[in-house]
Design a protein around this motif. Structure first.
Motif, PDB file in Angstrom:
ATOM      1  N   PRO A  95       0.760  -1.239   0.000  1.00  0.00           N
ATOM      2  CA  PRO A  95       0.000   0.000   0.000  1.00  0.00           C
ATOM      3  C   PRO A  95       0.799   1.303   0.000  1.00  0.00           C
ATOM      4  O   PRO A  95       0.183   2.362   0.052  1.00  0.00           O
ATOM      5  CB  PRO A  95      -0.735  -0.103   1.347  1.00  0.00           C
ATOM      6  CG  PRO A  95       0.254  -0.785   2.246  1.00  0.00           C
ATOM      7  CD  PRO A  95       0.962  -1.765   1.366  1.00  0.00           C
ATOM      8  N   THR A  96       2.140   1.290  -0.062  1.00  0.00           N
ATOM      9  CA  THR A  96       2.854   2.548   0.248  1.00  0.00           C
ATOM     10  C   THR A  96       3.110   3.449  -0.956  1.00  0.00           C
ATOM     11  O   THR A  96       3.425   4.626  -0.786  1.00  0.00           O
ATOM     12  CB  THR A  96       4.215   2.259   0.894  1.00  0.00           C
ATOM     13  OG1 THR A  96       5.077   1.672  -0.099  1.00  0.00           O
ATOM     14  CG2 THR A  96       4.092   1.340   2.093  1.00  0.00           C
ATOM     15  N   GLY A  97       3.082   2.895  -2.186  1.00  0.00           N
ATOM     16  CA  GLY A  97       3.394   3.723  -3.355  1.00  0.00           C
ATOM     17  C   GLY A  97       4.880   3.904  -3.598  1.00  0.00           C
ATOM     18  O   GLY A  97       5.278   4.699  -4.448  1.00  0.00           O
ATOM     19  N   VAL A 120       1.954  -5.645 -10.471  1.00  0.00           N
ATOM     20  CA  VAL A 120       0.649  -5.307 -11.047  1.00  0.00           C
ATOM     21  C   VAL A 120       0.513  -3.811 -11.379  1.00  0.00           C
ATOM     22  O   VAL A 120      -0.279  -3.443 -12.238  1.00  0.00           O
ATOM     23  CB  VAL A 120      -0.542  -5.766 -10.163  1.00  0.00           C
ATOM     24  CG1 VAL A 120      -0.556  -7.262  -9.979  1.00  0.00           C
ATOM     25  CG2 VAL A 120      -0.596  -5.042  -8.845  1.00  0.00           C
ATOM     26  N   TYR A 121       1.310  -2.969 -10.720  1.00  0.00           N
ATOM     27  CA  TYR A 121       1.252  -1.521 -11.023  1.00  0.00           C
ATOM     28  C   TYR A 121       2.420  -1.095 -11.920  1.00  0.00           C
ATOM     29  O   TYR A 121       2.876   0.048 -11.852  1.00  0.00           O
ATOM     30  CB  TYR A 121       1.237  -0.709  -9.718  1.00  0.00           C
ATOM     31  CG  TYR A 121       0.066  -1.090  -8.835  1.00  0.00           C
ATOM     32  CD1 TYR A 121      -1.222  -0.643  -9.124  1.00  0.00           C
ATOM     33  CD2 TYR A 121       0.238  -1.940  -7.742  1.00  0.00           C
ATOM     34  CE1 TYR A 121      -2.302  -1.027  -8.351  1.00  0.00           C
ATOM     35  CE2 TYR A 121      -0.844  -2.333  -6.954  1.00  0.00           C
ATOM     36  CZ  TYR A 121      -2.112  -1.867  -7.275  1.00  0.00           C
ATOM     37  OH  TYR A 121      -3.182  -2.249  -6.509  1.00  0.00           O
ATOM     38  N   GLU A 122       2.925  -2.017 -12.736  1.00  0.00           N
ATOM     39  CA  GLU A 122       4.124  -1.744 -13.543  1.00  0.00           C
ATOM     40  C   GLU A 122       3.982  -0.511 -14.434  1.00  0.00           C
ATOM     41  O   GLU A 122       4.972   0.159 -14.722  1.00  0.00           O
ATOM     42  CB  GLU A 122       4.476  -2.967 -14.411  1.00  0.00           C
ATOM     43  CG  GLU A 122       3.394  -3.300 -15.419  1.00  0.00           C
ATOM     44  CD  GLU A 122       3.718  -4.495 -16.316  1.00  0.00           C
ATOM     45  OE1 GLU A 122       4.855  -4.620 -16.770  1.00  0.00           O
ATOM     46  OE2 GLU A 122       2.789  -5.301 -16.570  1.00  0.00           O
ATOM     47  N   HIS A 123       2.757  -0.189 -14.867  1.00  0.00           N
ATOM     48  CA  HIS A 123       2.583   0.958 -15.779  1.00  0.00           C
ATOM     49  C   HIS A 123       2.199   2.230 -15.039  1.00  0.00           C
ATOM     50  O   HIS A 123       1.830   3.226 -15.663  1.00  0.00           O
ATOM     51  CB  HIS A 123       1.516   0.623 -16.827  1.00  0.00           C
ATOM     52  CG  HIS A 123       1.853  -0.609 -17.614  1.00  0.00           C
ATOM     53  ND1 HIS A 123       3.009  -0.726 -18.347  1.00  0.00           N
ATOM     54  CD2 HIS A 123       1.201  -1.796 -17.743  1.00  0.00           C
ATOM     55  CE1 HIS A 123       3.050  -1.926 -18.906  1.00  0.00           C
ATOM     56  NE2 HIS A 123       1.972  -2.592 -18.553  1.00  0.00           N
ATOM     57  N   ILE A 124       2.244   2.182 -13.704  1.00  0.00           N
ATOM     58  CA  ILE A 124       1.827   3.359 -12.927  1.00  0.00           C
ATOM     59  C   ILE A 124       2.996   3.816 -12.055  1.00  0.00           C
ATOM     60  O   ILE A 124       3.031   3.621 -10.840  1.00  0.00           O
ATOM     61  CB  ILE A 124       0.560   3.051 -12.086  1.00  0.00           C
ATOM     62  CG1 ILE A 124      -0.508   2.325 -12.926  1.00  0.00           C
ATOM     63  CG2 ILE A 124      -0.012   4.348 -11.515  1.00  0.00           C
ATOM     64  CD1 ILE A 124      -1.780   1.967 -12.157  1.00  0.00           C
ATOM     65  N   GLU A 128       0.370   5.365 -21.633  1.00  0.00           N
ATOM     66  CA  GLU A 128      -0.166   6.649 -21.155  1.00  0.00           C
ATOM     67  C   GLU A 128      -0.791   6.561 -19.760  1.00  0.00           C
ATOM     68  O   GLU A 128      -1.291   7.553 -19.222  1.00  0.00           O
ATOM     69  CB  GLU A 128      -1.203   7.178 -22.158  1.00  0.00           C
ATOM     70  CG  GLU A 128      -0.514   7.686 -23.416  1.00  0.00           C
ATOM     71  CD  GLU A 128      -1.482   8.105 -24.504  1.00  0.00           C
ATOM     72  OE1 GLU A 128      -2.709   7.944 -24.318  1.00  0.00           O
ATOM     73  OE2 GLU A 128      -0.999   8.589 -25.541  1.00  0.00           O
ATOM     74  N   LEU A 129      -0.729   5.382 -19.182  1.00  0.00           N
ATOM     75  CA  LEU A 129      -1.399   5.187 -17.895  1.00  0.00           C
ATOM     76  C   LEU A 129      -0.738   6.004 -16.768  1.00  0.00           C
ATOM     77  O   LEU A 129      -1.424   6.549 -15.897  1.00  0.00           O
ATOM     78  CB  LEU A 129      -1.377   3.695 -17.539  1.00  0.00           C
ATOM     79  CG  LEU A 129      -2.377   3.244 -16.505  1.00  0.00           C
ATOM     80  CD1 LEU A 129      -3.802   3.418 -17.011  1.00  0.00           C
ATOM     81  CD2 LEU A 129      -2.127   1.779 -16.133  1.00  0.00           C
ATOM     82  N   ALA A 130       0.598   6.080 -16.801  1.00  0.00           N
ATOM     83  CA  ALA A 130       1.304   6.775 -15.724  1.00  0.00           C
ATOM     84  C   ALA A 130       0.906   8.252 -15.682  1.00  0.00           C
ATOM     85  O   ALA A 130       0.620   8.801 -14.608  1.00  0.00           O
ATOM     86  CB  ALA A 130       2.807   6.626 -15.898  1.00  0.00           C
ATOM     87  N   SER A 131       0.859   8.898 -16.847  1.00  0.00           N
ATOM     88  CA  SER A 131       0.515  10.333 -16.815  1.00  0.00           C
ATOM     89  C   SER A 131      -0.959  10.520 -16.434  1.00  0.00           C
ATOM     90  O   SER A 131      -1.307  11.484 -15.745  1.00  0.00           O
ATOM     91  CB  SER A 131       0.846  11.018 -18.139  1.00  0.00           C
ATOM     92  OG  SER A 131       0.120  10.422 -19.167  1.00  0.00           O
ATOM     93  N   ALA A 144       5.345   7.489  -5.333  1.00  0.00           N
ATOM     94  CA  ALA A 144       6.131   7.370  -6.571  1.00  0.00           C
ATOM     95  C   ALA A 144       5.459   6.481  -7.608  1.00  0.00           C
ATOM     96  O   ALA A 144       5.852   6.457  -8.766  1.00  0.00           O
ATOM     97  CB  ALA A 144       7.521   6.824  -6.244  1.00  0.00           C
ATOM     98  N   GLY A 145       4.433   5.729  -7.194  1.00  0.00           N
ATOM     99  CA  GLY A 145       3.752   4.831  -8.127  1.00  0.00           C
ATOM    100  C   GLY A 145       2.501   4.265  -7.480  1.00  0.00           C
ATOM    101  O   GLY A 145       2.211   4.558  -6.317  1.00  0.00           O
ATOM    102  N   THR A 146       1.764   3.419  -8.215  1.00  0.00           N
ATOM    103  CA  THR A 146       0.456   2.847  -7.828  1.00  0.00           C
ATOM    104  C   THR A 146      -0.652   3.910  -7.901  1.00  0.00           C
ATOM    105  O   THR A 146      -0.368   5.067  -8.245  1.00  0.00           O
ATOM    106  CB  THR A 146       0.391   2.230  -6.406  1.00  0.00           C
ATOM    107  OG1 THR A 146       0.370   3.277  -5.431  1.00  0.00           O
ATOM    108  CG2 THR A 146       1.515   1.254  -6.156  1.00  0.00           C
TER     109      THR A 146
END
Ligand code: PMP
Ligand code: GLN
Length: 391
Positions: free
Chosen positions: A178-180, A207-211, A292-295, A319-321
């Motif tokens: 859960p930390t990001g 699972v959050y590889e694109h975020i 484009e998922l990250a942006s 930093a992510g998720t």
């Protein structure tokens, strides 16, 4: 009790410590009180209409019977092309990619594949709650290593200190729920040093590889050949295409590991919904959907953070998720579980307490909020959080 009566199962539970997962508990509470659900991680917006149409077309075209056990060849091919393109990994789709019922099945099956009675599995706390029960069912034991707040980094010296001849598997999760937090290239080098000390398998939950935000690259274990050679790398289309309810994920692992993995997968689910696989495979042909998922999510993170900026909530780095951590110790001594319940019942906003993801009670007043939501939902959520009185 009569002679032929069954013993009470709750007295001989295989998972005596396990209760209903916090995601189910908080979603049910959000529904009961009509609260905004920023607890369980799922979008409150629809997936692309074009993807829905592809499912429909696949169904109408007659793709309604069992898919091949390892997954539709076209989908496995697209997954192999993606990991080649993003991580430079040459993956043989016939023998190294298996489509699973979400990442959840992939995690469970990978753990059953390698963990034996008496084995130790290193996990990092706060740890996603699906890991430990699967390890216990395999007869193994989790060795918990806390991440270092507020950045939630791995202390690699601690990992080395906790290695033993029984260490069979290390479970990594980046971007981290859960930390990001996210792993860096330096972390992967440290991991390489660790597996040099104690040969063990790796399970990488990506699972959050694109975020991943702020221009950083996702450091997949697939990008380092010496790590990939011992890894199960797991991902999920639920996160990438806003379709958590479809439960389509996959596992990439070397042929020898995949062969063992499939022995269990075939008797767990056998195969995954055919029209969903077909639709996803077709949709993957256009890489912009995942690139484009990250942006897309960075913009949501920033909307939510900006709306809470001048509040008493202390925002931790993300930093992510699609999860934002917020700390309230500055204005309340409530436990995290109490605070999450209180906010749901009295302020109409549901969250996830971090403490449930720690083996050793850790209660620093931190809640997790999901920002995979319409911007209006995020602004309303922030408004409700700002209205919480100091106490
Ligand atoms: N791992 C992590 C870290 C997750 O956050 C989730 C779900 N949100 C999963 C695994 C499970 O993914 P799926 O829904 O595809 O089963
Ligand atoms: N992974 C999602 C989360 O972290 C929830 C998945 C689930 O409900 N099992 O919120």
């Amino acid at each position: 009790m009569g002679q032929n009566a069954l013993p009470a199962l709750d007295q001989e539970s295989k998972l005596p410590q396990v209760e209903t997962t916090i995601f189910t508990v908080m979603s049910a509470m959000a529904a009961e009180y009509g609260a905004l659900n920023l607890a369980q991680g799922f979008p409150d917006f629809s997936c692309p209409k074009a993807l829905l149409e592809r499912v429909h077309q696949a169904m109408l075209a007659g793709m309604n019977q069992y898919a091949p056990m390892a997954g539709l060849p076209l989908l496995r091919q697209r997954i192999a092309e993606k990991v080649q393109h993003l991580y430079g990994a040459q993956v043989d789709e016939a023998n190294e990619v298996t489509v699973t019922c979400g990442a959840t099945e992939a995690l469970f099956v990978a753990i059953q594949t390698v963990v034996r009675p008496g084995d130790e599995v290193i996990v990092f706390d706060p740890a996603y709650d699906a890991y430990e029960p699967a390890v216990q069912l395999a007869g193994g034991r989790c060795v918990h290593i806390p991440l270092q707040a507020p950045e939630y980094r791995i202390d690699w010296q601690q990992v080395k200190d906790h290695l033993s001849a029984k260490t069979r598997l290390i479970i990594i999760n980046s971007p981290h729920n859960p930390t990001g937090s996210v792993l860096t290239a330096d972390d992967l080098n440290e991991l390489l040093a660790v597996v040099g000390l104690q040969p063990c398998y790796l399970l990488s939950d990506e699972v959050y590889e694109h975020i991943v935000f702020d221009g950083q690259a996702h450091c997949s274990l697939l990008s380092v050949p010496a790590l990939r050679a011992r890894s199960f790398v797991v991902s999920s289309f639920g996160k990438t295409y806003h379709t958590t309810g479809w439960k389509v994920g996959y596992c990439v692992a070397p042929a020898m590991l995949s062969a063992e993995f499939r022995k269990i997968h075939q008797y767990c689910t056998f195969s995954i919904s055919t029209p969903f696989q077909q639709a996803i495979a077709e949709f993957m042909a256009d890489a912009t959907h995942h690139l484009e998922l990250a942006s897309f999510y960075q913009q949501k993170r920033d909307v939510f953070r900006a709306a809470l900026n001048d509040s008493a909530w202390e925002l931790l780095p993300c930093a992510g998720t699609y999860f934002q951590l917020a700390r309230y110790r500055g204005f309340s001594e409530r436990s995290e579980v109490e605070m999450a319940r209180y906010l749901t019942q009295h302020h109409g906003i549901a969250s996830i307490p971090l403490s449930v993801f720690y083996e050793q009670g850790c209660d620093e007043g931190v809640l997790r909020f999901c920002f995979a939501k319409h911007n209006d939902t995020l602004l309303e959520g922030a408004k409700r959080l700002k209205a919480v009185p100091f106490q």
